[in-house]
Design an enzyme around this catalytic site. Structure first.
Site, PDB file in Angstrom:
ATOM      1  N   LEU A 208      28.057  46.933  36.075  1.00 12.71           N
ATOM      2  CA  LEU A 208      26.994  46.185  36.019  1.00 12.71           C
ATOM      3  C   LEU A 208      26.741  45.107  34.864  1.00 12.71           C
ATOM      4  CD1 LEU A 208      24.169  48.296  37.854  1.00 12.71           C
ATOM      5  CD2 LEU A 208      25.256  46.101  38.635  1.00 12.71           C
ATOM      6  N   GLY A 209      27.276  45.577  33.862  1.00 12.63           N
ATOM      7  CA  GLY A 209      26.936  45.052  32.514  1.00 12.63           C
ATOM      8  C   GLY A 209      25.529  45.200  31.964  1.00 12.63           C
ATOM      9  N   TYR A 210      24.953  44.759  30.789  1.00 11.98           N
ATOM     10  CA  TYR A 210      23.839  44.750  30.226  1.00 11.98           C
ATOM     11  C   TYR A 210      23.443  46.337  30.112  1.00 11.98           C
ATOM     12  CZ  TYR A 210      23.623  39.859  30.919  1.00 11.98           C
ATOM     13  OH  TYR A 210      23.900  38.327  31.238  1.00 11.98           O
TER      14      TYR A 210
ATOM     15  N   ARG B 124      14.116  48.790  49.884  1.00 14.52           N
ATOM     16  CA  ARG B 124      12.808  48.476  50.662  1.00 14.52           C
ATOM     17  C   ARG B 124      12.532  49.599  51.454  1.00 14.52           C
ATOM     18  NH1 ARG B 124      14.004  42.064  51.811  1.00 14.52           N
ATOM     19  NH2 ARG B 124      13.209  41.484  49.884  1.00 14.52           N
TER      20      ARG B 124
ATOM     21  N   ASP C  60       9.279  35.837  39.158  1.00 13.01           N
ATOM     22  CA  ASP C  60      10.668  35.510  38.824  1.00 13.01           C
ATOM     23  C   ASP C  60      11.201  34.250  38.959  1.00 13.01           C
ATOM     24  OD1 ASP C  60      11.020  35.392  41.295  1.00 13.01           O
ATOM     25  OD2 ASP C  60      12.538  37.036  41.525  1.00 13.01           O
TER      26      ASP C  60
ATOM     27  N   GLU D  44      14.679  47.552  40.497  1.00 14.77           N
ATOM     28  CA  GLU D  44      14.004  46.477  39.502  1.00 14.77           C
ATOM     29  C   GLU D  44      14.956  46.337  38.122  1.00 14.77           C
ATOM     30  OE1 GLU D  44      12.371  43.896  40.432  1.00 14.77           O
ATOM     31  OE2 GLU D  44      11.781  44.515  42.413  1.00 14.77           O
TER      32      GLU D  44
ATOM     33  N   TYR E  29       6.868  41.479  34.702  1.00 14.39           N
ATOM     34  CA  TYR E  29       7.386  41.149  36.200  1.00 14.39           C
ATOM     35  C   TYR E  29       7.797  42.591  36.785  1.00 14.39           C
ATOM     36  CZ  TYR E  29      10.777  40.838  39.631  1.00 14.39           C
ATOM     37  OH  TYR E  29      11.472  41.112  40.868  1.00 14.39           O
TER      38      TYR E  29
END
Length: 209
Positions: free
Chosen positions: A76-78, A22, A134, A33, A116
């Site tokens: 973190l995976g993926y 932020r 989301d 994101e 998104y």
């Protein structure tokens, strides 16, 4: 400024979590994101901080070795997200002069960026008037307007996108979108929501009924 807009943005200013992205530029928002897809905020924070130390710009990531990139992503995976983020950095560096594009048409050309993610980056980093949708926003909208929608099929998802678009203010769209996401993440929970603490309880049709 509508009552909804004023209420939710005021609430967000007072109650938003102190999250590192932020305070970031468009590149930092894009990185966050990618990481937040399918991963919880508290898990992402330490990875994000380390990532931004190693790859503070698109150029740094674009010129990094893939094995080093995947090492930073470990846990973190993926991993397709990491590969797509690196491919996006290469696009940003060599097609957009190192700057995250600020139009929907251009940002959707980045690998791994869908509607998104595009909406989140454009509204938060550039204050563009584009909606985000989301899981949190879907839930808040459905309860607020007592919509029998959950976005689980294309027709209902389209209706929710259109509803969010209709609600968007002319300015401070990034804060407005983030406020909806924050409300869903911290107050309007899937189970046992904190309705008494909700800034929208007076106008929430689910609460009234």
């Amino acid at each position: 400024m509508s009552n909804l807009e004023r209420t939710i943005i005021d609430w967000f200013k007072k109650n938003k979590r102190d999250l590192p992205w932020r305070k970031s530029d468009a590149w930092g928002v894009l990185v966050s994101e990618f990481m937040l897809q399918q991963t919880q905020v508290k898990t992402v924070i330490p990875y994000y901080k380390q990532w931004m130390k190693s790859f503070p710009t698109a150029k740094k990531l674009a010129t990094a070795d893939e094995s080093n990139v995947l090492k930073h992503w470990e846990g973190l995976g993926y991993y397709s997200r990491a590969r797509n983020l690196r491919k996006s950095a290469i696009h940003i560096q060599y097609e957009f002069n190192g700057k995250v594009p600020d139009s929907m048409e251009m940002i959707l050309k980045l690998p791994g960026v869908g509607r998104y993610t595009a909406g989140a980056v454009l509204s938060i980093a550039f204050d563009k008037k584009v909606p985000v949708l989301d899981g949190n926003v879907k839930r808040v909208l459905s309860r607020l307007m007592l919509l029998n929608e959950n976005g689980n099929n294309k027709q209902s998802e389209t209706r929710l996108w259109n509803t969010m678009e209709d609600l968007l203010p002319e300015k401070r769209c990034g804060d407005f979108n983030q406020a909806f996401m924050e409300l869903g993440a911290t107050v309007c929970l899937p189970k046992n929501p904190f309705c008494k603490e909700c800034p929208l309880k007076q106008i929430c049709e689910a609460n009234q009924s």
